[in-house]
Motif scaffolding. Sequence first.
Motif, PDB file in Angstrom:
ATOM      1  N   HIS A  87     -16.963 -83.923  -6.684  1.00  0.00           N
ATOM      2  CA  HIS A  87     -17.000 -85.141  -7.492  1.00  0.00           C
ATOM      3  C   HIS A  87     -18.064 -86.101  -6.984  1.00  0.00           C
ATOM      4  CE1 HIS A  87     -15.133 -88.072 -10.271  1.00  0.00           C
ATOM      5  NE2 HIS A  87     -15.575 -88.953  -9.388  1.00  0.00           N
ATOM      6  N   LEU A  88     -18.256 -86.147  -5.670  1.00  0.00           N
ATOM      7  CA  LEU A  88     -19.234 -87.062  -5.066  1.00  0.00           C
ATOM      8  C   LEU A  88     -20.624 -86.440  -4.968  1.00  0.00           C
ATOM      9  CD1 LEU A  88     -16.873 -88.395  -2.278  1.00  0.00           C
ATOM     10  CD2 LEU A  88     -17.685 -89.699  -4.254  1.00  0.00           C
ATOM     11  N   ASP A  89     -20.758 -85.218  -5.503  1.00  0.00           N
ATOM     12  CA  ASP A  89     -22.044 -84.511  -5.514  1.00  0.00           C
ATOM     13  C   ASP A  89     -22.568 -84.340  -4.085  1.00  0.00           C
ATOM     14  OD1 ASP A  89     -24.101 -83.120  -6.724  1.00  0.00           O
ATOM     15  OD2 ASP A  89     -25.344 -84.906  -7.016  1.00  0.00           O
ATOM     16  N   GLU A  90     -21.672 -83.903  -3.188  1.00  0.00           N
ATOM     17  CA  GLU A  90     -22.029 -83.649  -1.802  1.00  0.00           C
ATOM     18  C   GLU A  90     -21.787 -82.180  -1.471  1.00  0.00           C
ATOM     19  OE1 GLU A  90     -20.611 -88.063  -0.152  1.00  0.00           O
ATOM     20  OE2 GLU A  90     -19.598 -86.240   0.532  1.00  0.00           O
ATOM     21  N   SER A  91     -22.458 -81.703  -0.437  1.00  0.00           N
ATOM     22  CA  SER A  91     -22.199 -80.345   0.030  1.00  0.00           C
ATOM     23  C   SER A  91     -20.809 -80.290   0.642  1.00  0.00           C
ATOM     24  CB  SER A  91     -23.236 -79.939   1.083  1.00  0.00           C
ATOM     25  OG  SER A  91     -24.531 -79.942   0.525  1.00  0.00           O
ATOM     26  N   PRO A  92     -20.086 -79.191   0.442  1.00  0.00           N
ATOM     27  CA  PRO A  92     -18.743 -79.089   1.024  1.00  0.00           C
ATOM     28  C   PRO A  92     -18.794 -79.046   2.540  1.00  0.00           C
ATOM     29  CG  PRO A  92     -19.411 -76.996   0.073  1.00  0.00           C
ATOM     30  CD  PRO A  92     -20.464 -77.989  -0.330  1.00  0.00           C
ATOM     31  N   VAL A  93     -17.742 -79.576   3.175  1.00  0.00           N
ATOM     32  CA  VAL A  93     -17.644 -79.493   4.628  1.00  0.00           C
ATOM     33  C   VAL A  93     -17.148 -78.103   5.006  1.00  0.00           C
ATOM     34  CG1 VAL A  93     -17.182 -81.967   4.780  1.00  0.00           C
ATOM     35  CG2 VAL A  93     -15.264 -80.349   4.713  1.00  0.00           C
ATOM     36  N   PRO A  94     -17.372 -77.664   6.233  1.00  0.00           N
ATOM     37  CA  PRO A  94     -16.901 -76.328   6.633  1.00  0.00           C
ATOM     38  C   PRO A  94     -15.382 -76.223   6.580  1.00  0.00           C
ATOM     39  CG  PRO A  94     -18.543 -77.166   8.171  1.00  0.00           C
ATOM     40  CD  PRO A  94     -18.179 -78.314   7.279  1.00  0.00           C
ATOM     41  N   HIS A  95     -14.904 -75.040   6.194  1.00  0.00           N
ATOM     42  CA  HIS A  95     -13.471 -74.772   6.110  1.00  0.00           C
ATOM     43  C   HIS A  95     -13.138 -73.544   6.935  1.00  0.00           C
ATOM     44  CE1 HIS A  95     -11.691 -77.416   2.878  1.00  0.00           C
ATOM     45  NE2 HIS A  95     -12.961 -77.737   2.848  1.00  0.00           N
ATOM     46  N   GLU A  96     -12.167 -73.699   7.829  1.00  0.00           N
ATOM     47  CA  GLU A  96     -11.659 -72.564   8.587  1.00  0.00           C
ATOM     48  C   GLU A  96     -10.590 -71.838   7.763  1.00  0.00           C
ATOM     49  OE1 GLU A  96     -12.617 -74.245  13.060  1.00  0.00           O
ATOM     50  OE2 GLU A  96     -10.514 -74.225  12.399  1.00  0.00           O
ATOM     51  N   ASP A  97     -10.188 -70.666   8.209  1.00  0.00           N
ATOM     52  CA  ASP A  97      -9.222 -69.863   7.460  1.00  0.00           C
ATOM     53  C   ASP A  97      -7.810 -70.414   7.637  1.00  0.00           C
ATOM     54  OD1 ASP A  97     -11.192 -68.134   6.608  1.00  0.00           O
ATOM     55  OD2 ASP A  97     -10.926 -66.768   8.309  1.00  0.00           O
ATOM     56  N   GLY A  98      -7.069 -70.474   6.522  1.00  0.00           N
ATOM     57  CA  GLY A  98      -5.673 -70.874   6.594  1.00  0.00           C
ATOM     58  C   GLY A  98      -5.272 -71.751   5.432  1.00  0.00           C
ATOM     59  N   GLY A  99      -3.949 -71.937   5.317  1.00  0.00           N
ATOM     60  CA  GLY A  99      -3.405 -72.756   4.244  1.00  0.00           C
ATOM     61  C   GLY A  99      -3.281 -71.975   2.958  1.00  0.00           C
ATOM     62  N   TRP A 100      -2.329 -72.408   2.101  1.00  0.00           N
ATOM     63  CA  TRP A 100      -2.232 -71.750   0.813  1.00  0.00           C
ATOM     64  C   TRP A 100      -2.973 -72.500  -0.280  1.00  0.00           C
ATOM     65  CZ3 TRP A 100       0.865 -75.160  -1.943  1.00  0.00           C
ATOM     66  CH2 TRP A 100       1.921 -75.786  -1.280  1.00  0.00           C
ATOM     67  N   TYR A 101      -3.607 -73.607   0.060  1.00  0.00           N
ATOM     68  CA  TYR A 101      -4.588 -74.260  -0.814  1.00  0.00           C
ATOM     69  C   TYR A 101      -5.408 -75.198   0.056  1.00  0.00           C
ATOM     70  CZ  TYR A 101      -2.066 -78.758  -1.131  1.00  0.00           C
ATOM     71  OH  TYR A 101      -1.483 -79.962  -0.864  1.00  0.00           O
ATOM     72  N   SER A 102      -6.438 -75.800  -0.517  1.00  0.00           N
ATOM     73  CA  SER A 102      -7.376 -76.576   0.305  1.00  0.00           C
ATOM     74  C   SER A 102      -6.828 -77.933   0.722  1.00  0.00           C
ATOM     75  CB  SER A 102      -8.699 -76.770  -0.439  1.00  0.00           C
ATOM     76  OG  SER A 102      -8.485 -77.437  -1.678  1.00  0.00           O
ATOM     77  N   GLY A 103      -5.867 -78.478  -0.032  1.00  0.00           N
ATOM     78  CA  GLY A 103      -5.292 -79.764   0.326  1.00  0.00           C
ATOM     79  C   GLY A 103      -6.260 -80.916   0.106  1.00  0.00           C
TER      80      GLY A 103
END
Length: 450
Positions: A87-103
Motif C-alpha cells: 500500500h505504501l509502495d515500498e519494498s517488502p521487509v525480509p520474512h523468516e519462515d513460520g506462522g500461518w499467515y503474515s500478520g
Amino acid sequence: MTAATYLDGNFAPVATELTATDLEVTGAVPPGLAGRYIRTGPNPFAAQADTYHWFAGDGMVHGVDLHGGRPRWYRNRWVRSPEASAHLDESPVPHEDGGWYSGSGNTNVFAHAGRILAVTEGSLPYELTGDLDTVATRNFGGPLPAGINAHPKFDPNTGEMHVMSYGFDNPALRYHVIDPSGELVSTVDIDLPAPVMLHDMGLTASRVVLFDLPVLFDLELALQGVALPFRWRPDNGARVGLLPRAGTASDVVWIDVEPCFVYHPLNAFDAGDRVIIDLVVHDHAFAEDGEPVSDRPRLERWTIDPRARKVLTETIDDRGTEFPRGDERLTGSRHRYGYTIGASSVRDLGALGDDPRTAVRKHDLVGGTTVEVDLGSGRIASEMVFVPAGSAVGEDDGWLMGYVYDAARDASDLVIIDAHDFGHPVATVHLPARVPQGFHGNWIPDSALA
C-alpha cells in the motif's frame, strides 16, 4: 454493535505517519524514565464498513520517547506487513519462515533479547527499530509453524519468554520457550478436541495455565471470507489446564469450568498444589454476529485445584473492566496489586456517546479494595502499563502509563499516574494527533535494548 462501529469515533484510523518533537507537557515527567512507551493497534488503510473486523486491521505502532524528564518525540508508524508495504509502495521487509499467515503486528509490542517486537497471534513478530521502523519478521530460530500468540510471559528470574500458539488442526496448541538470547529452546505440542482461540496464558513458577474455551474456528465462515472466522460454541464445553513447565502434553490436568472466554489474565502463582490466577472473564465472545466482547466483563480470581478437579471462582470487580496489568517483576509469583480500565461497557471504549468516560482502577487483592482515577468527561483510556521506579522498589512504587483520548481536542495524551500515590496524573504529554483505540503495549527502557 456493527463492523462500522469500529471505524467511528476513536476507533477510526488515522491517515498519516507523524514525527513530532515539540510536545507540550502538563505536570512533570519523572526524570528517571529513560526509554519508550510503545503501543500497537489496528489502523486499516481501507476498510469496508460491512465486513471490517476490529481485530484484523492493519497494524500501527505509536510511541513516545522519554528522557531526562521530557518527551523527545512522538512517532506513529504502520508495521510493514506485506500488505502495508504494498500500500505504501515500498519494498517488502525480509520474512523468516513460520506462522500461518503474515500478520500485521497490530496486537502487542514488547522487547526481548534486545529487540522490539510487534505481533499478531498466528504470525511471526515483526522486529522494529528504536524509531519504530520495521526491520524483518523473526522466528527465534524456529520452527514456529503457527507463529506465536499475542501475549508472551517473561520469567523475571530466568529471562525466558514463554508463549503459546494455536492452529486449526492438531496439535491445536503449542507451548514454546524462548531463551534470553532469543533462541527457541523447547516446544510442547498439545492436541485438543476442537480448534479454539487462545489469546493469552498464565505462568507460575512451576506451571503453565491453558485455556480451552468455546470460541472455535469455523471453516464455513472462513470459506465465506470472514476476516476472523471464529464463533461462540458453548456446547463444546470449557476447561482450564495445568501443564508442568517441564512436562509434556500427557501431563496436562484439565478441569471443567462454566462456558466463558478469557482474553487477559492479570497474573498467576502457585499456592501449594493449587494455582491462583486473576483474570478478566467474558460471559461470551464472538457471539451476536461475531461481536468479540461481552457486556460488562468482570475481574475474577480463580483457584484451580488439580487434585479435586475443581475451580473456585470469586468476583473481584463486576463493573465492566478490561486490560489488566500488574508489576511484571512478579510474573508467576504472588502479587498484591493489579490495574485495569473501567467502563460501563468495554465495547464503548472509543465509541463516543453523549458523555464518554473511563476510569483507571487499582485493585488491592490482599486488602480487598478498589480505588479509581476518573479521567474526566470525554477522556477515554486505553491499557495502562506499570513501570517500576527502580529494580529494587516495592510492588506499587512506580507509574502507570498509557494513552488517553481527549474528545475536546480530538487528540490523545500520554498520561502518567503515580501507582502508589494513586490520584491525578503526575504528567500529561499532549500529542498532536489521535491515537486510535487499540490493544497492547509496553514501556521499553533503554536497558532492554542494550
